[in-house]
Structure formats: C-alpha cells, structure tokens
Design a protein around this motif. Structure first.
Motif, PDB file in Angstrom:
ATOM      1  N   SER A 132      34.684 -64.377  44.587  1.00 34.13           N
ATOM      2  CA  SER A 132      35.982 -63.698  44.564  1.00 34.13           C
ATOM      3  C   SER A 132      37.116 -64.598  44.061  1.00 34.13           C
ATOM      4  N   LEU A 133      36.841 -65.898  43.916  1.00 35.54           N
ATOM      5  CA  LEU A 133      37.849 -66.837  43.420  1.00 35.54           C
ATOM      6  C   LEU A 133      37.466 -67.372  42.041  1.00 35.54           C
ATOM      7  N   GLU A 134      36.825 -66.532  41.253  1.00 35.65           N
ATOM      8  CA  GLU A 134      36.409 -66.905  39.895  1.00 35.65           C
ATOM      9  C   GLU A 134      35.471 -68.112  39.899  1.00 35.65           C
ATOM     10  N   MET A 135      34.614 -68.190  40.905  1.00 36.34           N
ATOM     11  CA  MET A 135      33.649 -69.282  41.085  1.00 36.34           C
ATOM     12  C   MET A 135      34.322 -70.646  41.254  1.00 36.34           C
ATOM     13  N   LEU A 136      35.513 -70.635  41.817  1.00 40.85           N
ATOM     14  CA  LEU A 136      36.194 -71.865  42.200  1.00 40.85           C
ATOM     15  C   LEU A 136      36.087 -72.018  43.711  1.00 40.85           C
ATOM     16  N   THR A 137      36.326 -73.224  44.184  1.00 36.12           N
ATOM     17  CA  THR A 137      36.410 -73.424  45.624  1.00 36.12           C
ATOM     18  C   THR A 137      37.818 -73.035  46.073  1.00 36.12           C
ATOM     19  N   PRO A 138      38.026 -72.765  47.349  1.00 35.31           N
ATOM     20  CA  PRO A 138      39.382 -72.473  47.814  1.00 35.31           C
ATOM     21  C   PRO A 138      40.373 -73.603  47.474  1.00 35.31           C
ATOM     22  N   ASP A 139      39.942 -74.847  47.587  1.00 34.17           N
ATOM     23  CA  ASP A 139      40.830 -75.964  47.232  1.00 34.17           C
ATOM     24  C   ASP A 139      41.208 -75.943  45.752  1.00 34.17           C
ATOM     25  N   GLN A 140      40.221 -75.661  44.896  1.00 31.32           N
ATOM     26  CA  GLN A 140      40.503 -75.591  43.461  1.00 31.32           C
ATOM     27  C   GLN A 140      41.455 -74.442  43.152  1.00 31.32           C
ATOM     28  N   MET A 141      41.261 -73.315  43.789  1.00 34.41           N
ATOM     29  CA  MET A 141      42.133 -72.159  43.564  1.00 34.41           C
ATOM     30  C   MET A 141      43.560 -72.451  44.035  1.00 34.41           C
ATOM     31  N   TYR A 142      43.672 -73.135  45.146  1.00 36.94           N
ATOM     32  CA  TYR A 142      44.995 -73.505  45.662  1.00 36.94           C
ATOM     33  C   TYR A 142      45.715 -74.411  44.665  1.00 36.94           C
TER      34      TYR A 142
END
Length: 54
Positions: free
Chosen positions: A35-45
C-alpha cells in the motif's frame, strides 16, 4: 503485528518487550508495504517530508 512477528511464546516480560521492539523496527524500516508503493513506512515518511519541502 501478532500474526507476523509474535509467533513464539515469551517466558518473561523483558523478552516480550525486546521482541515487540524488534518487530516494530523490522515493520517500519525493513518490510516493504504494498500500500506504500513497496516502500517501508520510514522511506515513505522521508519521501513525503522531501516532497513538502520541494
């Protein structure tokens, strides 16, 4: 969290606290999310923060 990481029984609260803390780090820093474009939550932040500045 319970289904993915807390699959073993802990003998002490200290052991459980350590397992929970470790699970949170894995979930936020190393595990990509569909759901975050295959990023981690930290990367998305960090991506969102950068886009707000630009």
């Amino acid at each position: 969290l319970k289904q993915e990481f807390l699959t073993t029984r802990c003998k002490t609260m200290r052991e459980l606290d350590h397992l929970i803390a470790e699970s949170i780090v894995v979930y936020n820093c190393y595990r990509p999310h569909l759901s975050l474009e295959m990023l981690t939550p930290d990367q998305m932040y960090e991506k969102a923060k950068t886009e707000l500045i630009a």
